[in-house]
Design a protein around this motif. Structure first.
Motif, PDB file in Angstrom:
ATOM      1  N   TRP A 200       0.775  -1.244   0.000  1.00 15.06           N
ATOM      2  CA  TRP A 200       0.000   0.000   0.000  1.00 15.06           C
ATOM      3  C   TRP A 200       0.803   1.289   0.000  1.00 15.06           C
TER       4      TRP A 200
ATOM      5  N   GLY B 143     -10.905   1.293  10.005  1.00 17.85           N
ATOM      6  CA  GLY B 143     -10.645   2.247   8.923  1.00 17.85           C
ATOM      7  C   GLY B 143      -9.208   2.219   8.444  1.00 17.85           C
ATOM      8  N   THR B 144      -8.798   1.064   7.918  1.00 22.77           N
ATOM      9  CA  THR B 144      -7.385   0.895   7.562  1.00 22.77           C
ATOM     10  C   THR B 144      -6.961   1.756   6.373  1.00 22.77           C
ATOM     11  N   SER B 145      -7.912   2.224   5.552  1.00 18.48           N
ATOM     12  CA  SER B 145      -7.501   3.062   4.423  1.00 18.48           C
ATOM     13  C   SER B 145      -6.818   4.330   4.925  1.00 18.48           C
TER      14      SER B 145
ATOM     15  N   TYR C  37     -15.101   0.218  -7.195  1.00 16.48           N
ATOM     16  CA  TYR C  37     -13.996   0.339  -6.217  1.00 16.48           C
ATOM     17  C   TYR C  37     -13.320  -1.009  -5.987  1.00 16.48           C
ATOM     18  N   ASP C  38     -12.004  -1.016  -6.118  1.00 15.34           N
ATOM     19  CA  ASP C  38     -11.243  -2.234  -5.856  1.00 15.34           C
ATOM     20  C   ASP C  38      -9.847  -1.857  -5.351  1.00 15.34           C
TER      21      ASP C  38
ATOM     22  N   LYS D 166      -3.150   3.642   5.358  1.00 16.97           N
ATOM     23  CA  LYS D 166      -2.443   3.622   4.065  1.00 16.97           C
ATOM     24  C   LYS D 166      -2.139   5.055   3.649  1.00 16.97           C
TER      25      LYS D 166
ATOM     26  N   ARG E  67     -15.369   4.604   0.372  1.00 13.20           N
ATOM     27  CA  ARG E  67     -16.042   3.892   1.461  1.00 13.20           C
ATOM     28  C   ARG E  67     -17.183   3.096   0.883  1.00 13.20           C
TER      29      ARG E  67
HETATM   30  C1  LIG Z   1      -8.066  -0.355   2.491  1.00 12.94           C
HETATM   31  C2  LIG Z   1      -9.257  -0.763   1.717  1.00 12.94           C
HETATM   32  C3  LIG Z   1     -10.483  -1.009   2.367  1.00 12.94           C
HETATM   33  C4  LIG Z   1     -10.665  -0.847   3.845  1.00 12.94           C
HETATM   34  O1  LIG Z   1     -10.536   0.478   4.232  1.00 12.94           O
HETATM   35  P1  LIG Z   1     -11.585   1.202   5.179  1.00 12.94           P
HETATM   36  O2  LIG Z   1     -10.834   2.382   5.667  1.00 12.94           O
HETATM   37  O3  LIG Z   1     -11.943   0.250   6.264  1.00 12.94           O
HETATM   38  O4  LIG Z   1     -12.735   1.558   4.326  1.00 12.94           O
HETATM   39  C5  LIG Z   1     -11.557  -1.427   1.613  1.00 12.94           C
HETATM   40  N1  LIG Z   1     -11.461  -1.603   0.285  1.00 12.94           N
HETATM   41  C6  LIG Z   1     -10.317  -1.367  -0.378  1.00 12.94           C
HETATM   42  C7  LIG Z   1     -10.266  -1.586  -1.863  1.00 12.94           C
HETATM   43  C8  LIG Z   1      -9.174  -0.947   0.307  1.00 12.94           C
HETATM   44  O5  LIG Z   1      -8.034  -0.734  -0.360  1.00 12.94           O
END
Ligand SMILES: *Cc1c(COP(=O)(O)O)cnc(C)c1O
Length: 540
Positions: free
Chosen positions: A292, A435-437, A408-409, A440, A342
Motif C-alpha cells: 500500500w 478504517g485501515t484506508s 472500487y477495488d 495507508k 467507502r
Molecule cells: C483499504 C481498503 C479497504 C478498507 O478500508 P476502510 O478504511 O476500512 O474503508 C476497503 N477496500 C479497499 C479496496 C481498500 O483498499
C-alpha cells in the motif's frame, strides 16, 4: 520473540484481498485478511489461511448512463491456483456437498487454502458462487463450507493446528466441527465444548448491532449447521434465539479482540449483557506496507527531505492521469484534492461534505477544492445504491471538481491513498471499527481529516500529522450528531486545511513528514501479528 516454538494458527475468513483482480474480496475484512497473510509470510509466522474460492467474487458494480449502480457478475478463471488433490465433503440440507481444496501462495502470502463447491456431481455447486450474495440458507451453506469444510481440509492436508482464529463470526461452524471431532473420540458434549473453546480465538468487527448476522434456530437445524452434535437447546444457549453468530463466537472462543482500542470499548459495551463470553481486548488493525505504501515517501520522511513533496506530486499526477483515463475528467494538479472511498452505507455519511452547500459551493465551482469518491453499495441494498447515485449526481453538478470512480477495488484504493492530498473520513462515531484506508494514506504522506473514530484517536495529533473533526462527540440522536459534526467539519476544513494548503506549504510538508513518521511502525502489520501472538495465540 521467545524460545518455545510459536503456536500454529489456522485463520478463517470469508474473503481475502491479495491482489486487485483476484476477486476473493469485498472490502475491509478481506483487506485485513490479505495483509495479515502477507505479513505472516514476510515475518515467518506459522500461519495458514482458510477461505472460499468464489466463482464470481463480490460484484462488478458499474454506473449506468442514467447514473445508477448496476451489478454484473463475470466468471473469472485463476490458472495459478494449485490443485491440492484434496476434496472434503460437508453435509448440507442432508445432501453431500463436495468441496475441492485449492492452494494459493502466489502473492507472497502465507499458504491460503480455498474450498470450492463448483465440482462435477455437486447438486449445490453454486454455494461458492457469490461472496455475500445471499443472506438466508445460502449464507449458512457458505459458512458451513468455510467452517466445517475448512477444519476437514486441514485434517486431510495433515496440517497440525494449535489455534483456530475466526476473523468475524462467519467461521463459527468450524468450532462445531472441532466439538464433533472430540465427541467422536468419546468426550462428552460439555467437555468437548470447553476443550474446543480453548483452541479458538475470535476477531469481531461490526459495531452496529444489525450488522451482526443472525439465523433462526430452525433454519440452522434444517441446514444441518448443528453438525449432528448440538441440540436446539444447546444452540440457543450458545447464540440465543435467533442465533447470533457474533454472540456464538464470543461464547465459543477463549479470547476475542476488537480492531481498534475505541472499538474494544464499544464492543464490550455492546455485548455486556452476553454472559459467559470471551473477554474482548483491543488489537488495532494494521497494513502491509509493500502493498500500500510508496516506500520512497517513508524514506524521504526519515531523511527529513523536502523531496517528500516532489514524490507526492508524482503520485498525485499518476492518480490524476488514472482519473482521466477512467472518467475523461481532468482534475487540477495544483488544487487541493480530497479522497474518499467507502462502502455506501448511511453511517459513513458519503455526501457529508455537501451537507451545507453555502459553505462549499463556491470552492467546488472555482475548482479550489476537488474530491474523488469511490465505493460500492451491497447489491441488495437499495439505500446504499441511492447513496452512490446521489454522489454520481453531484459529479454532474460540479463537473471538473467532483469525480466518482466506479467499481472500487484494490487498484483504485491504492491510487487514491497515494495520490490524494487529504484523506477524508466522516463516519458517525463510534461506528467505524477501524478504517485501515486511513493508515495507508497516512504513511503515504496523505493527511487524514477524520472524525475521531476507529484507529484515528490512537494516531491523531491535530495540526501536526493530520486533523480531527470535532472532539470525539457521540450522540444516539443522529440529527444532533450530524449537526454537531457538520459545524466542526467546516470549521477545520475552512480555517485550517485550506489555508495550510494554499498559504503555508512549508507547514503542509512538515505535516506530511509527521504523518508518515508517526504511523509507519505502529500501524504496520508486523506490530499487529506480534500482538496477536502475545495476546491471543500464546496461552498464558
Ligand atoms: C483499504 C481498503 C479497504 C478498507 O478500508 P476502510 O478504511 O476500512 O474503508 C476497503 N477496500 C479497499 C479496496 C481498500 O483498499
Amino acid at each position: 520473540m521467545q524460545s518455545k516454538p510459536l503456536p500454529h494458527v489456522a485463520y478463517f475468513c470469508m474473503e481475502y484481498a491479495l491482489q486487485s483482480d483476484f476477486k476473493m474480496y469485498a472490502g475491509g475484512l478481506g483487506i485485513l485478511a490479505g495483509d495479515y497473510l502477507k505479513g505472516a509470510k514476510d515475518h515467518k509466522f506459522p500461519i495458514v489461511g482458510i477461505g472460499l474460492k468464489w466463482k464470481q467474487g463480490y460484484t462488478d458494480q458499474r454506473i449506468s448512463p442514467d447514473g445508477k449502480p448496476v451489478d454484473t457478475y463475470p466468471i473469472y478463471e485463476y490458472p495459478f491456483l494449485q490443485d491440492t488433490g484434496v476434496t472434503v465433503s460437508v453435509t448440507i440440507r442432508k445432501r453431500e456437498v463436495k468441496c475441492k481444496v485449492w492452494l494459493c501462495d502466489k502473492f507472497r502470502n502465507a499458504p491460503l487454502y480455498l474450498l470450492d463447491t463448483d465440482v462435477q456431481g455437486n447438486e449445490d455447486n453454486w454455494i461458492t458462487g457469490q461472496l455475500y450474495g445471499w443472506f438466508g440458507e445460502e449464507r449458512i451453506a457458505q459458512e458451513m463450507v468455510l467452517g466445517i469444510g475448512g477444519v476437514k481440509a486441514l485434517r486431510a492436508l495433515k496440517i497440525p493446528i494449535d489455534v483456530y482464529h475466526f476473523n468475524e463470526g462467519h467461521a463459527l461452524f468450524a468450532g462445531f466441527e472441532l466439538v464433533r471431532e472430540k465427541m467422536e473420540k468419546g468426550k462428552p458434549f460439555e467437555k468437548a465444548l470447553a476443550d474446543s473453546r480453548d483452541e479458538i480465538v475470535f476477531t469481531t468487527h461490526t459495531p452496529v448491532v444489525q450488522g451482526n448476522e443472525s439465523h433462526y434456530l430452525d433454519r440452522l437445524l434444517y441446514m444441518g449447521a448443528d453438525n449432528g452434535v448440538f441440540t436446539k437447546q444447546q444452540l440457543k444457549k450458545l447464540g440465543g434465539a435467533p442465533f447470533n453468530m457474533t454472540v456464538g463466537a464470543l461464547r465459543l472462543s477463549r479470547k476475542a479482540n476488537a480492531v481498534a482500542q475505541l472499538h474494544a470499548e464499544t464492543a464490550n459495551k455492546m455485548w455486556k449483557d452476553v454472559k459467559d463470553r470471551a473477554e474482548i481486548i483491543g488489537i488495532t488493525n494494521a497494513i502491509h506496507i509493500p502493498t500500500w505504501v510508496d516506500r520512497r515517501i517513508i524514506k524521504a520522511a526519515k531523511d527529513n527531505s523536502s523531496n517528500i513533496w516532489r514524490l507526492h506530486q508524482q503520485n498525485k499526477k499518476k492518480l490524476l492521469d488514472f482519473v482521466y483515463q477512467r472518467t475523461g475528467v481532468r482534475l487540477k494538479r495544483d488544487a487541493l484534492l480530497l479522497g474518499f472511498s467507502r462502502r455506501a452505507v448511511p453511517y459513513k455519511r458519503s455526501d457529508f461534505i455537501f451537507s451545507d452547500r453555502s459553505k462549499i459551493d463556491k470552492l467546488f465551482k472555482s475548482g479550489k477544492l476537488q474530491i474523488i469518491f469511490s465505493g460500492k453499495a451491497h447489491p441488495l441494498d437499495d439505500g446504499g445504491k441511492r447513496i452512490v447515485a446521489n454522489i454520481v449526481a453531484l459529479t454532474k453538478k460540479y463537473p471538473g471538481s467532483v469525480v466518482f470512480l466506479e467499481n472500487y477495488d484494490m487498484t483504485i484504493g491504492s491510487m487514491l491513498v497515494r495520490g490524494s492530498d487529504v484523506w477524508l473520513n466522516n463516519p458517525r462515531r463510534p461506528q467505524e471499527a477501524s478504517g485501515t484506508s486511513g493508515m495507508k494514506a497516512a504513511m503515504n504522506g496523505v493527511l487524514n481529516l477524520s472524525i475521531l473514530d476507529g484507529w484515528w484517536p490512537e494516531a491523531c495529533q491535530h495540526g501536526v500529522n493530520g486533523w480531527q473533526i470535532g472532539g470525539g462527540y457521540e450522540n444516539k440522536n443522529e440529527k444532533k450528531l450530524d449537526a454537531h459534526d457538520q459545524k466542526a467539519f467546516y470549521k477545520v476544513l475552512l480555517n485550517e486545511v485550506l489555508p495550510t494548503y494554499y498559504e503555508d506549504k512549508e507547514h503542509w510538508v512538515e505535516m506530511m513528514k509527521q504523518s508518515t513518521l508517526t504511523t509507519h511502525k505502529e500501524f504496520a502489520v508486523k506490530r499487529m501479528l506480534e500482538e496477536y501472538y502475545q495476546q491471543l495465540y500464546i496461552k498464558r
